[in-house]
Scaffold this active site. Sequence first.
Site, PDB file in Angstrom:
ATOM      1  N   HIS A  47      -4.870  -1.188  -5.262  1.00  0.00           N
ATOM      2  CA  HIS A  47      -5.351  -0.093  -4.424  1.00  0.00           C
ATOM      3  C   HIS A  47      -6.132   0.862  -5.312  1.00  0.00           C
ATOM      4  O   HIS A  47      -5.643   1.302  -6.351  1.00  0.00           O
ATOM      5  CB  HIS A  47      -4.184   0.610  -3.728  1.00  0.00           C
ATOM      6  CG  HIS A  47      -3.533  -0.273  -2.705  1.00  0.00           C
ATOM      7  ND1 HIS A  47      -2.480  -1.096  -3.027  1.00  0.00           N
ATOM      8  CD2 HIS A  47      -3.817  -0.490  -1.406  1.00  0.00           C
ATOM      9  CE1 HIS A  47      -2.131  -1.781  -1.947  1.00  0.00           C
ATOM     10  NE2 HIS A  47      -2.925  -1.434  -0.959  1.00  0.00           N
ATOM     11  N   CYS A  83       0.802  -1.227   0.000  1.00  0.00           N
ATOM     12  CA  CYS A  83       0.000   0.000   0.000  1.00  0.00           C
ATOM     13  C   CYS A  83       0.835   1.277   0.000  1.00  0.00           C
ATOM     14  O   CYS A  83       0.503   2.252  -0.683  1.00  0.00           O
ATOM     15  CB  CYS A  83      -0.972  -0.011   1.174  1.00  0.00           C
ATOM     16  SG  CYS A  83      -0.261  -0.543   2.736  1.00  0.00           S
ATOM     17  N   GLN A  99       1.254 -11.063  -3.585  1.00  0.00           N
ATOM     18  CA  GLN A  99      -0.170 -10.725  -3.532  1.00  0.00           C
ATOM     19  C   GLN A  99      -0.655 -10.247  -4.899  1.00  0.00           C
ATOM     20  O   GLN A  99       0.060  -9.550  -5.617  1.00  0.00           O
ATOM     21  CB  GLN A  99      -0.410  -9.612  -2.517  1.00  0.00           C
ATOM     22  CG  GLN A  99      -0.197 -10.027  -1.068  1.00  0.00           C
ATOM     23  CD  GLN A  99      -0.455  -8.864  -0.124  1.00  0.00           C
ATOM     24  OE1 GLN A  99       0.121  -7.795  -0.281  1.00  0.00           O
ATOM     25  NE2 GLN A  99      -1.324  -9.075   0.844  1.00  0.00           N
ATOM     26  N   ASP A 135      -2.361  -7.754  -5.656  1.00  0.00           N
ATOM     27  CA  ASP A 135      -2.755  -6.592  -4.864  1.00  0.00           C
ATOM     28  C   ASP A 135      -3.198  -5.428  -5.740  1.00  0.00           C
ATOM     29  O   ASP A 135      -2.667  -5.215  -6.835  1.00  0.00           O
ATOM     30  CB  ASP A 135      -1.554  -6.141  -4.016  1.00  0.00           C
ATOM     31  CG  ASP A 135      -1.988  -5.558  -2.686  1.00  0.00           C
ATOM     32  OD1 ASP A 135      -3.198  -5.423  -2.463  1.00  0.00           O
ATOM     33  OD2 ASP A 135      -1.113  -5.237  -1.863  1.00  0.00           O
ATOM     34  N   ARG A 156       6.964 -11.418   5.312  1.00  0.00           N
ATOM     35  CA  ARG A 156       6.436 -11.296   6.671  1.00  0.00           C
ATOM     36  C   ARG A 156       7.127 -12.308   7.574  1.00  0.00           C
ATOM     37  O   ARG A 156       7.357 -13.447   7.175  1.00  0.00           O
ATOM     38  CB  ARG A 156       4.916 -11.517   6.684  1.00  0.00           C
ATOM     39  CG  ARG A 156       4.191 -10.428   5.898  1.00  0.00           C
ATOM     40  CD  ARG A 156       2.687 -10.576   5.942  1.00  0.00           C
ATOM     41  NE  ARG A 156       2.055  -9.599   5.065  1.00  0.00           N
ATOM     42  CZ  ARG A 156       0.749  -9.536   4.826  1.00  0.00           C
ATOM     43  NH1 ARG A 156      -0.063 -10.407   5.411  1.00  0.00           N
ATOM     44  NH2 ARG A 156       0.252  -8.625   4.012  1.00  0.00           N
ATOM     45  N   HIS A 165      -8.078  -0.993  -0.323  1.00  0.00           N
ATOM     46  CA  HIS A 165      -7.102  -2.063  -0.504  1.00  0.00           C
ATOM     47  C   HIS A 165      -7.864  -3.299  -0.977  1.00  0.00           C
ATOM     48  O   HIS A 165      -8.906  -3.630  -0.404  1.00  0.00           O
ATOM     49  CB  HIS A 165      -6.396  -2.406   0.815  1.00  0.00           C
ATOM     50  CG  HIS A 165      -5.811  -1.241   1.533  1.00  0.00           C
ATOM     51  ND1 HIS A 165      -4.448  -1.093   1.726  1.00  0.00           N
ATOM     52  CD2 HIS A 165      -6.387  -0.160   2.129  1.00  0.00           C
ATOM     53  CE1 HIS A 165      -4.225   0.010   2.416  1.00  0.00           C
ATOM     54  NE2 HIS A 165      -5.388   0.602   2.671  1.00  0.00           N
ATOM     55  N   LYS A 207     -12.990  -4.206   6.830  1.00  0.00           N
ATOM     56  CA  LYS A 207     -12.789  -4.911   5.567  1.00  0.00           C
ATOM     57  C   LYS A 207     -13.867  -5.962   5.340  1.00  0.00           C
ATOM     58  O   LYS A 207     -14.593  -6.346   6.249  1.00  0.00           O
ATOM     59  CB  LYS A 207     -11.406  -5.570   5.541  1.00  0.00           C
ATOM     60  CG  LYS A 207     -11.173  -6.569   6.666  1.00  0.00           C
ATOM     61  CD  LYS A 207      -9.788  -7.211   6.570  1.00  0.00           C
ATOM     62  CE  LYS A 207      -9.561  -8.193   7.705  1.00  0.00           C
ATOM     63  NZ  LYS A 207      -8.357  -9.002   7.532  1.00  0.00           N
TER      64      LYS A 207
END
Length: 602
Positions: free
Chosen positions: A351, A300, A347, A349, A329, A476, A430
């Site tokens: 945004h 992000c 991911q 991912d 992580r 997100h 979320k």
Amino acid sequence: MELIGKLNDGQIYDLQTAEALGIDGTDIKADNSSESLEILRHSCAHMMAQAIKELYPEAKFFVGPVVKEGFYYDFKVESKISDDDLPTIEKKMKEIANRKLPIERYETTREEIINKFSNDELKQAVLSNIKDDTLTMYKQGDFEDLCRGPHLPNTRMIRAFKLTRVAGAYLGGDEANEMITRIYGIAFFDKGELNDYVRMLEEAKKRDHRKLGTELELFTFNDDVGAGLPLWLPNGARLRSKLEHILYKAHRVRGYEPVRGPEMLKSDMWKISGHYQNYKENMYFTIIDEQEYGIKPMNCVGHIQIFKNDLVSYKDLPLKLFEYGVVHRHEMSGAMHGLFRVREFTQDDAHIFCMQSQVKDVIIDVLEFVDSLMKLFDFKYEMEVSTKPKKAIGDDKFWETTTKGIMDALDSEGLEYGIDEGGGAFYGPKIDIKITDAIGRKWQCGTVQVDMNLPERFNVEFINDEGHKDQPVMIHRAILGSFERFIGILTEHCAGEFPFVIAPTQVIFVPIADSHVAYAKQLQRELLEEDMDSKIFDMNESLNKRIRMAEKQRVPMIVVIGDEEVEKQTVALRDRRKREQSNMTKDEFISMLNEIKKGSRI
């Protein structure tokens, strides 16, 4: 059905606790509701601990909570316990159940507990996490343990149970502490429910993605490389690439723009975002030129900087940025589990920066994307709205307004959802997407998170219709969650029989004789031009053995090639399930495969 507890303000109380505290509420009966199963499984955990204590008198116990997959107990014994010992423990548990022991609650003081367990370092560790001066114990026969409950009134009610596996666990989940033993189990009130669950476990073992990943040569792990760092082999890399390409096109036709952020950023960025304060224990850090950098656990912050690179008009919103972002992580060693829990993953991912008035439409648009992908892979799914967690940034008004906005969007489309109290991200509420696989297991995958905190922290702005600077809402969004985890789930869902469109090898050609290999290679080249992968099984084995070897690879298509196929430029397509064969021309075959691919667009 027998009464076993009370539900009051979302809290479960057993009958003894409810009476002691003067609590009334909704009756909990011995059925298969989540509340009744929690009471049963917690009691079964204690009965397992009692059995272990009788079999291993030196045993010391840490905690035995109810978890999603049943229950477990962490303990320490001098002997090495393996899965082979579970039937012996189960037999002892059945003996205890047959004794019909009353389960009794009593209160005591911290001082009495300290004295009672003065030689038990595990119980002292439990005490260190409890601040109350008045504590509760639960006793059944000669066994007792420090516990808040809830529990059943008697061991006679614990009949349908199964111990599932032995694992290692760091004391208190801290890698700095010693490794102790953990046993997992499951329990139901109904024997039939238990039998169904056991059959599911047996089927799950056959589908284990770690086993299939080895058999199908998809991925591997290497201790020299490091725990939680998968190595993708050619078959797995082809599968993953096909999945990436399908998603890439699906993103582009929905108006997403591809971007790429760096894999590490200065720690100042993570301090502004709040990750440093709220997520630091899950991150990796390094020093470069006396400046601390954090390796990104999420994408992000990079996407925010990309948005801020140019002055954005309200006419450009919603602006959708997506990336196959590699993140790291810090997971505990004991938590590593194939592709399901790794330290490096990618991911899918995105945004989305939008105006407040666009949030509802954006959420609906994302959920349409989710639905199309789930249908492609034949997944059923459900949704949960996750609310403010204990660790959170932003005031209550933000959380209330944003959470209500998410629910309003779902309600407007008539979409069903559950509530996960306290399960939100630290920066916003979320929607979590939970899929159900072919054997009924539920998996957390995608997520949609509404965030106004990070745009405020990073001073993210756009020019509104009045020519003034305004702050966008940031959404997100990940649909798969991560490629690693999703591929692991999909492998088990399909039992390694992947849909044609992403199968690492889509066709295996089996030439009958050496004179047929050249035609097989010609077909292989033509399929590669159409972005389809194939292999030729021309090894020095009998035809029947090569066909059996091809079938074990779980490929969608097996083609046998002989004199007639070479002469007429045809193929003999073999259905490996029905063990039937059909003939068609080469052009018809390639056209059929392209139609299958075309039907898999999302």
